[in-house]
Design a protein around this motif. Sequence first.
Motif, PDB file in Angstrom:
ATOM      1  N   VAL A  83       0.858  -1.176   0.000  1.00 32.79           N
ATOM      2  CA  VAL A  83       0.000   0.000   0.000  1.00 32.79           C
ATOM      3  C   VAL A  83       0.900   1.233   0.000  1.00 32.79           C
ATOM      4  O   VAL A  83       1.870   1.294   0.753  1.00 32.79           O
ATOM      5  CB  VAL A  83      -0.938   0.021   1.227  1.00 32.79           C
ATOM      6  CG1 VAL A  83      -1.789   1.275   1.246  1.00 32.79           C
ATOM      7  CG2 VAL A  83      -1.814  -1.236   1.253  1.00 32.79           C
ATOM      8  N   HIS A 101      -3.471   0.793  -3.243  1.00 29.22           N
ATOM      9  CA  HIS A 101      -3.200  -0.583  -2.821  1.00 29.22           C
ATOM     10  C   HIS A 101      -2.743  -1.276  -4.097  1.00 29.22           C
ATOM     11  O   HIS A 101      -3.546  -1.577  -4.973  1.00 29.22           O
ATOM     12  CB  HIS A 101      -4.473  -1.207  -2.249  1.00 29.22           C
ATOM     13  CG  HIS A 101      -4.210  -2.404  -1.402  1.00 29.22           C
ATOM     14  ND1 HIS A 101      -4.925  -2.652  -0.258  1.00 29.22           N
ATOM     15  CD2 HIS A 101      -3.326  -3.424  -1.525  1.00 29.22           C
ATOM     16  CE1 HIS A 101      -4.497  -3.780   0.281  1.00 29.22           C
ATOM     17  NE2 HIS A 101      -3.522  -4.254  -0.473  1.00 29.22           N
ATOM     18  N   PRO A 104      -3.522  -5.866  -4.329  1.00 35.23           N
ATOM     19  CA  PRO A 104      -4.375  -6.596  -3.382  1.00 35.23           C
ATOM     20  C   PRO A 104      -4.777  -7.954  -3.967  1.00 35.23           C
ATOM     21  O   PRO A 104      -4.843  -8.109  -5.190  1.00 35.23           O
ATOM     22  CB  PRO A 104      -5.604  -5.693  -3.250  1.00 35.23           C
ATOM     23  CG  PRO A 104      -5.684  -4.996  -4.561  1.00 35.23           C
ATOM     24  CD  PRO A 104      -4.246  -4.763  -4.968  1.00 35.23           C
ATOM     25  N   TYR A 112     -11.386  -3.962  -0.378  1.00 32.18           N
ATOM     26  CA  TYR A 112     -10.371  -2.986  -0.004  1.00 32.18           C
ATOM     27  C   TYR A 112     -10.731  -1.607  -0.538  1.00 32.18           C
ATOM     28  O   TYR A 112     -10.583  -0.608   0.157  1.00 32.18           O
ATOM     29  CB  TYR A 112      -8.983  -3.393  -0.517  1.00 32.18           C
ATOM     30  CG  TYR A 112      -8.234  -4.297   0.426  1.00 32.18           C
ATOM     31  CD1 TYR A 112      -7.919  -3.880   1.713  1.00 32.18           C
ATOM     32  CD2 TYR A 112      -7.822  -5.562   0.028  1.00 32.18           C
ATOM     33  CE1 TYR A 112      -7.218  -4.696   2.583  1.00 32.18           C
ATOM     34  CE2 TYR A 112      -7.116  -6.389   0.893  1.00 32.18           C
ATOM     35  CZ  TYR A 112      -6.818  -5.956   2.167  1.00 32.18           C
ATOM     36  OH  TYR A 112      -6.119  -6.766   3.017  1.00 32.18           O
TER      37      TYR A 112
END
Length: 138
Positions: A83, A101, A104, A112
């Motif tokens: 991140v 992010h 992910p 998220y």
Amino acid sequence: MVEVRREFACGAAELWRCVTVPRIVSAWFEPCHRGRGGRFEICFSGDGNAYSKYATVVDGHRTAGGGRFRFRLEDEGYPDSVVEVEVTSRGACGSAVRLRHLDPPLSLAEGYREGWAGYLDVLARYLAGRTTGRAGGR
């Protein structure tokens, strides 16, 4: 990749503290505890389940107009992901944060996205409460 951006009516230095000082992060995010070597434990307790995720700062720098840092997020049962948080000054208009992010787990990407957006909304309310709650305003 998941990316969320928000603008805030505060200076970049104040926004930087809000995303880097564990005591302040704990006030608007989730309880955050500093460990060793740039590792932080983030404690969640939603849905009646208590669990922790771990964030380890892997790089970063601060500038006069904000800064940027990256952390590796360890979410048990899923591959680690990275991140990136960037704070920039908008001059007299305030400041902004961009949260990316980078990788992910695909099955969690939309969650998220919603989660990060929701937390930045909470940060906006936190900053608004601090701003309007101070004697004399800002």
